[in-house]
Enzyme design. Structure first.
Site, PDB file in Angstrom:
ATOM      1  N   ASP A   1       1.032  -0.911  -0.156  1.00 25.01           N
ATOM      2  CA  ASP A   1      -0.146  -0.055   0.082  1.00 25.01           C
ATOM      3  C   ASP A   1       0.795   1.019  -0.260  1.00 25.01           C
ATOM      4  OD1 ASP A   1      -2.417  -1.820   0.173  1.00 25.01           O
ATOM      5  OD2 ASP A   1      -2.555  -1.426   2.414  1.00 25.01           O
ATOM      6  N   ARG A   2       0.228   2.643  -0.544  1.00 24.25           N
ATOM      7  CA  ARG A   2       0.962   3.747  -0.844  1.00 24.25           C
ATOM      8  C   ARG A   2       1.980   4.265   0.653  1.00 24.25           C
ATOM      9  NH1 ARG A   2       0.665   9.065  -3.111  1.00 24.25           N
ATOM     10  NH2 ARG A   2      -1.547   8.041  -4.243  1.00 24.25           N
TER      11      ARG A   2
END
Length: 308
Positions: A144-145
């Site tokens: 995930d970012r």
């Protein structure tokens, strides 16, 4: 193990070129400093962090890795990589087939709706094309970012397919560090559920068995106080947002994770870090292991307070 003819390239990873036999029990960094007396401490640490040190043919990055008499320590040559022009990326290892990086929180792994947004994928694509405009990289898995830590990319579609088709068998360890809200009472446990996704792409645990994709998460508390807990988290499965959903399920959302129930943001980012990734090299068959440090921010809620 899959085999194919390897092309010759003097700038890429070679087989181990120097081997040393351990005479007595010691720690890896101490052994290397004694053995490689012509190198400074920082140079030796760099060998470790770039996956150039193997113990009995297994890449080791941990400074205090225990050595026993009779073991073989190998030092291999790898491509020297300049990452000064990259944002949010440290290349831990690169050879003819794969690239392993440590990604910072806030950097998108792959795609983006914003045409010009910087991603790990785009930067690494530029990196490999500096050597040859026809070079490419291929996505194997994602972070995930706002999750930091270790991830890998393939340098050919063939290697990508090998890794993705045999991911469960080839990946030997995936360890995350999670900073969660509250004091987790059960200090060790396993969370199992069937994950589904809403129309707005939010993952959740189904109330029914066999309804969705099975997800299994193991955790162990390593620090805690009345407000927060720091966990080691191992995955049997690698589902989208699995750890974030499971932490919410047990009532201890990851800090900074508003999407999955967090009410606090004590460190200014999501409290999730992919600390260890260990896998069989898709071509050589060697076991590679990459370990990064726990982000200092994750330890800040426990300074000056009673911890385990």
């Amino acid at each position: 193990m899959h085999k194919r003819k390897r092309k010759s390239n003097t700038n890429q990873t070679q087989s181990p070129t120097k081997q040393y036999t351990v005479k007595e029990p010691t720690e890896l960094l101490v052994f290397l400093l004694d053995t490689l007396s012509n190198l400074g401490r920082n140079s030796v640490k760099s060998l470790l962090s770039h996956g150039q040190v193997l113990v009995n043919d297994q890449a080791v990055t941990k400074y205090n890795f225990p050595l026993q008499a009779g073991q073989t320590v190998s030092i291999r040559k790898v491509k020297v990589t300049n990452t000064s022009n990259m944002t949010g990326i440290i290349i831990l290892h690169e050879d003819e087939d794969i690239i392993v990086i440590e990604k910072e929180s806030g950097l998108l792994s792959v795609s983006s709706s914003e045409e010009n947004e910087i991603t790990a994928y785009r930067q690494l694509m530029d990196h490999v094309r500096r050597e040859n405009p026809k070079n490419r990289i291929f996505v194997v898995h994602r972070l995930d970012r706002d999750t930091s830590g270790v991830m890998m990319f393939a340098k050919s579609q063939e290697v990508q397919q090998i890794m993705q088709n045999s991911w469960k068998d080839m990946v030997k360890e995936r360890l995350y560090i999670a900073l969660v809200e509250g004091s987790v009472k059960k200090k060790e446990g396993t969370i199992k559920s069937w994950l589904k996704e809403t129309k707005t792409f939010k993952t959740y645990s189904s109330a029914r068995s066999n309804d969705g994709k099975l997800a299994v998460t193991h955790y162990k508390v390593i620090k805690f106080n009345s407000n927060f807990s720091l966990l080691k988290v191992n995955l049997d499965t690698g589902r989208k947002n699995q750890i974030r959903v499971h932490m919410q399920d047990i009532g201890h959302s990851i800090v900074g994770d508003k999407k999955y129930g967090s009410r606090s943001k004590p460190i200014g980012r999501l409290g999730l870090h992919a600390q260890v990734l260990s896998f069989m090299h898709p071509i050589t068959g060697h076991l590679l292991r990459f370990e990064t440090k726990i982000p200092k921010l994750f330890l800040s809620p426990f300074r000056g307070k009673p911890t385990k």
